[in-house]
Design a protein around this motif. Structure first.
Motif, PDB file in Angstrom:
ATOM      1  N   ASN A 107     -28.414  13.939 -36.654  1.00 46.11           N
ATOM      2  CA  ASN A 107     -29.696  14.432 -36.156  1.00 46.11           C
ATOM      3  C   ASN A 107     -29.993  15.839 -36.691  1.00 46.11           C
ATOM      4  O   ASN A 107     -31.095  16.132 -37.152  1.00 46.11           O
ATOM      5  CB  ASN A 107     -29.661  14.426 -34.630  1.00 46.11           C
ATOM      6  N   ASN A 108     -28.980  16.700 -36.652  1.00 52.30           N
ATOM      7  CA  ASN A 108     -29.160  18.078 -37.113  1.00 52.30           C
ATOM      8  C   ASN A 108     -29.398  18.150 -38.621  1.00 52.30           C
ATOM      9  O   ASN A 108     -30.222  18.933 -39.101  1.00 52.30           O
ATOM     10  CB  ASN A 108     -27.936  18.924 -36.738  1.00 52.30           C
ATOM     11  N   LEU A 109     -28.664  17.331 -39.386  1.00 54.39           N
ATOM     12  CA  LEU A 109     -28.817  17.330 -40.841  1.00 54.39           C
ATOM     13  C   LEU A 109     -30.203  16.817 -41.254  1.00 54.39           C
ATOM     14  O   LEU A 109     -30.827  17.339 -42.181  1.00 54.39           O
ATOM     15  CB  LEU A 109     -27.725  16.472 -41.495  1.00 54.39           C
ATOM     16  N   ILE A 110     -30.678  15.781 -40.560  1.00 56.16           N
ATOM     17  CA  ILE A 110     -32.012  15.233 -40.867  1.00 56.16           C
ATOM     18  C   ILE A 110     -33.079  16.280 -40.587  1.00 56.16           C
ATOM     19  O   ILE A 110     -34.021  16.464 -41.359  1.00 56.16           O
ATOM     20  CB  ILE A 110     -32.267  13.947 -40.054  1.00 56.16           C
ATOM     21  N   ILE A 120     -30.723  17.128 -54.773  1.00 54.62           N
ATOM     22  CA  ILE A 120     -31.453  17.164 -53.503  1.00 54.62           C
ATOM     23  C   ILE A 120     -30.966  16.033 -52.601  1.00 54.62           C
ATOM     24  O   ILE A 120     -30.779  14.895 -53.056  1.00 54.62           O
ATOM     25  CB  ILE A 120     -32.970  17.024 -53.751  1.00 54.62           C
ATOM     26  N   ILE A 121     -30.749  16.352 -51.328  1.00 54.88           N
ATOM     27  CA  ILE A 121     -30.340  15.321 -50.372  1.00 54.88           C
ATOM     28  C   ILE A 121     -31.490  14.345 -50.160  1.00 54.88           C
ATOM     29  O   ILE A 121     -32.590  14.740 -49.758  1.00 54.88           O
ATOM     30  CB  ILE A 121     -29.927  15.937 -49.019  1.00 54.88           C
ATOM     31  N   ILE A 122     -31.244  13.056 -50.432  1.00 58.36           N
ATOM     32  CA  ILE A 122     -32.297  12.051 -50.249  1.00 58.36           C
ATOM     33  C   ILE A 122     -32.025  11.132 -49.058  1.00 58.36           C
ATOM     34  O   ILE A 122     -32.909  10.418 -48.611  1.00 58.36           O
ATOM     35  CB  ILE A 122     -32.484  11.199 -51.521  1.00 58.36           C
ATOM     36  N   TYR A 123     -30.783  11.161 -48.535  1.00 61.11           N
ATOM     37  CA  TYR A 123     -30.498  10.324 -47.365  1.00 61.11           C
ATOM     38  C   TYR A 123     -29.271  10.865 -46.636  1.00 61.11           C
ATOM     39  O   TYR A 123     -28.294  11.284 -47.260  1.00 61.11           O
ATOM     40  CB  TYR A 123     -30.250   8.874 -47.778  1.00 61.11           C
ATOM     41  N   CYS A 174     -20.461  11.668 -41.074  1.00 61.48           N
ATOM     42  CA  CYS A 174     -21.787  11.577 -41.691  1.00 61.48           C
ATOM     43  C   CYS A 174     -21.653  11.658 -43.199  1.00 61.48           C
ATOM     44  O   CYS A 174     -20.812  12.391 -43.712  1.00 61.48           O
ATOM     45  CB  CYS A 174     -22.684  12.720 -41.212  1.00 61.48           C
ATOM     46  N   TYR A 175     -22.492  10.904 -43.902  1.00 57.93           N
ATOM     47  CA  TYR A 175     -22.491  10.939 -45.361  1.00 57.93           C
ATOM     48  C   TYR A 175     -23.874  11.382 -45.849  1.00 57.93           C
ATOM     49  O   TYR A 175     -24.893  11.168 -45.182  1.00 57.93           O
ATOM     50  CB  TYR A 175     -22.126   9.583 -45.953  1.00 57.93           C
ATOM     51  N   GLN A 176     -23.884  12.014 -47.021  1.00 62.16           N
ATOM     52  CA  GLN A 176     -25.131  12.508 -47.606  1.00 62.16           C
ATOM     53  C   GLN A 176     -25.228  12.010 -49.039  1.00 62.16           C
ATOM     54  O   GLN A 176     -24.274  12.121 -49.802  1.00 62.16           O
ATOM     55  CB  GLN A 176     -25.157  14.041 -47.599  1.00 62.16           C
ATOM     56  N   TYR A 177     -26.413  11.453 -49.381  1.00 63.72           N
ATOM     57  CA  TYR A 177     -26.659  11.008 -50.753  1.00 63.72           C
ATOM     58  C   TYR A 177     -27.551  12.029 -51.462  1.00 63.72           C
ATOM     59  O   TYR A 177     -28.541  12.493 -50.887  1.00 63.72           O
ATOM     60  CB  TYR A 177     -27.347   9.649 -50.763  1.00 63.72           C
TER      61      TYR A 177
END
Length: 599
Positions: A80-83, A27-30, A18-21
């Motif tokens: 799913n958990n990160l979202i 702040i995580i935006i995606y 999983c990647y996070q932008y």
């Protein structure tokens, strides 16, 4: 792309994860998942994106982090958990309706079986969620009728019961409880009933039925007929319940079924769990779209969410299309026929109903929303340039060639605007010439609007086929507004829609709301035109028969028609009847007129 991001992308491994932008505020935006992290993340920066939302997202990325996992299924679960935890601005948002009811078997001495909407981690066992409250109540009623278990909230620990402070209640006296509060039922006996109830809630009604039947035969062999009869009643109760429950097949399927539907802003997923051929679980939920997420990814996200939440271990999953997901030991099936196809259709009906109910609920709170939606449907279905907030429809009426008239009805925001209705006495056409009549009234209508500088409609509907439509178009061309206003014809026979200069008609779905609005327009124009036509014929008939009689004025005519209703009845009336109303002199005038006319 700056050097900082380039350096991160160069070092991302080609592994699943999983990647996070992050934006400039950290702040995580995606959050996204990928089978190959390096390829997926690089693709955001190495090509031009068609979606404006994606371009905006990329422009806001200031940092990238990633998490490597072992399997593709793990990437979905992690995503799913990160979202859920961070709810990034550009990710789909799970619109989780937590009001779905479940059945809980409480973790306590002499467990209760109840309806609940809260899932607590207290060791209790939960079944569901169920589609609606009435179905849960029906199931609980059946369970309590079959097994007399307590419903009170007393603390029935061995110590409390031994203290002897409790008394049996009404439930005991009507034989819906066996009195564990005063030691009349053992915990072992109560828990046997609970085990049977669990089997029913799991869908194993055949197992419960068979056990009761075996015990009934044993008691009968021992000539304990009274007890055997009690078990017979229970057996019949279970059999009756089996017949009423949703049993898919005699084949003992243990599968999950998913269906999918969507609109511009949301994706909807329905889940059915089938155990031993019976549907024992139903759940529908919504994902709020943030980007243009493909439906195979959304379905995959939904499957992981459900399996994580409800602990499903089904090895076979029925789907309408293949999700972007592979799971070890799990087979995805798209059925073409048979019981599984019927199950998929049932799930599809549920997800569509959920979507429809949500839409109706929103529209009931905001009626204008429904009007705008219907107008958007018409705009799309008829391929119009502008949203048709103002529609006008024309219809001609001439019965047996007499009194030719036309009607124009006006709909604004998809609803009749009766104060704007207009009717026309045809002036230049003699006889039943539908095309010339249409040409005249369309010209007169829009010549008048142009003179008054009133707004023109976005759509004109002509009641008729190609001929009437062509005649109307000629008038629009003469006025110089052809092409500026959309115009179609609707034919009565097959409800086909005709466009100018196009011989091939459009056929809309018979159940589409666009067609229903066009039909309403056509029917309203016909009703308005026929009413006006009848009034005109009545006036002409009365005028030709009574207004030509010298000495008979409006008041006399009114009195006669009020009493006799028609000229024919006036002719057939006796002189005495007429004289009572209008006197001898006027009666003589009427009688002489009709005698001279017939001679």
């Amino acid at each position: 792309m700056d050097s900082y991001l380039k350096n991160i992308i160069q070092n991302i491994p080609e592994k699943p994860g999983c990647y996070q932008y992050f934006d400039d505020k950290g702040i995580i935006i995606y959050v996204g998942k990928a089978k190959n992290l390096k390829k997926r993340v690089s693709s955001y920066f190495s090509k031009r994106h068609d979606s404006p939302k994606t371009r905006i997202l990329v422009s806001k990325i200031r940092d990238i982090k990633y998490i490597i996992v072992d399997t593709e299924a793990d990437t979905l679960l992690l995503e799913n958990n990160l979202i859920k935890e961070f709810q990034p601005r550009y990710n789909v948002l799970l619109k989780d309706d937590k009001s779905y009811p479940s059945i809980v078997i409480k973790n306590e001495y002499f467990p209760r079986v109840e309806l609940t909407r809260k899932l607590l981690k207290d060791g209790s066992q939960y079944f569901g969620p169920y589609a609606n409250v009435p179905s849960v109540k029906t199931l609980l009623e059946f369970i309590h009728k079959l097994y007399p278990i307590r419903t009170c909230s007393l603390n029935l620990t061995p110590e409390k019961i031994a203290e002897g402070k409790y008394k049996v209640c009404l439930e005991y006296h009507i034989k819906r409880c066996l009195g564990p509060c005063v030691g009349l039922q053992t915990l072992e006996d109560h828990n046997k009933n609970i085990e049977s109830i669990k089997e029913i809630l799991k869908g194993n009604t055949n197992l419960v039925s068979d056990n009761i039947y075996s015990m009934m035969l044993e008691l009968s062999d021992r000539q304990e007929f009274e007890e055997a009869n009690k078990l017979k009643e229970k057996y019949l109760l279970v059999e009756n319940f089996k017949n009423k429950s949703t049993v898919v097949s005699s084949i003992k399927y243990n599968i999950d079924i998913y269906s999918y539907d969507e609109d511009e802003s949301s994706a909807y997923i329905n889940y059915l769990n089938v155990h031993n051929g019976a549907i024992i679980q139903a759940y529908t939920f919504e994902y709020k779209k943030r980007m243009e997420e493909p439906k195979d990814e959304l379905l995959a996200l939904g499957i992981i969410e459900v399996r994580n939440r409800f602990g499903s271990k089904a090895k076979e999953i029925v789907v309408p299309f293949y999700p972007d997901l592979t799971m070890e030991g799990v087979e995805f099936v798209i059925p073409q026929r048979g019981d599984k196809k019927k199950l998929l259709l049932l799930s599809t009906q549920n997800v569509r109903q959920y979507k429809l109910d949500k839409l109706k609920k929103a529209e009931s709170l905001n009626p204008e929303q429904r009007s705008v939606r219907i107008l958007k449907d018409i705009h799309k279905d008829l391929n119009l340039k502008d949203l048709p907030t103002h529609i006008e429809c024309f219809d001609n009426s001439n019965i047996q060639g007499t009194n030719p008239v036309s009607a124009c009805v006006v709909f604004k925001m998809g609803k009749p605007s009766k104060r704007d209705y207009r009717h026309f006495n045809v002036k230049t056409v003699i006889g039943p010439d539908d095309f010339s009549t249409m040409r005249e009234v369309v010209y007169r209508r829009y010549h008048r609007l142009l003179e008054e500088e009133s707004p023109l409609p976005q759509l004109i509907v002509i009641d008729g086929g190609k001929g009437q439509l062509s005649a109307a178009c000629e008038s629009l061309k003469a006025l110089g507004i052809y092409g500026k206003v959309a115009i179609v014809g609707i034919a009565k026979r097959l409800e086909e829609i005709y466009y100018p200069e196009d011989s091939i008609p459009l056929y809309l779905d018979k159940n589409s709301e666009s067609l229903k609005v066009l039909q309403h327009l056509r029917d309203e124009a016909h009703r308005f035109g026929i009413t006006f036509h009848r009034n005109q014929r009545s006036k002409n008939q009365v005028k030709s028969e009574l207004d030509n009689i010298k000495g008979i004025g409006d008041e006399t005519k009114r009195l006669l028609l009020k009493e006799f209703r028609s000229v024919k009845r006036i002719k057939l009336a006796k002189d005495e009847e007429l004289e009572k109303i209008i006197g001898k002199f006027r009666t003589a005038l009427i009688r002489k007129y009709f005698e001279d006319k017939n001679s």
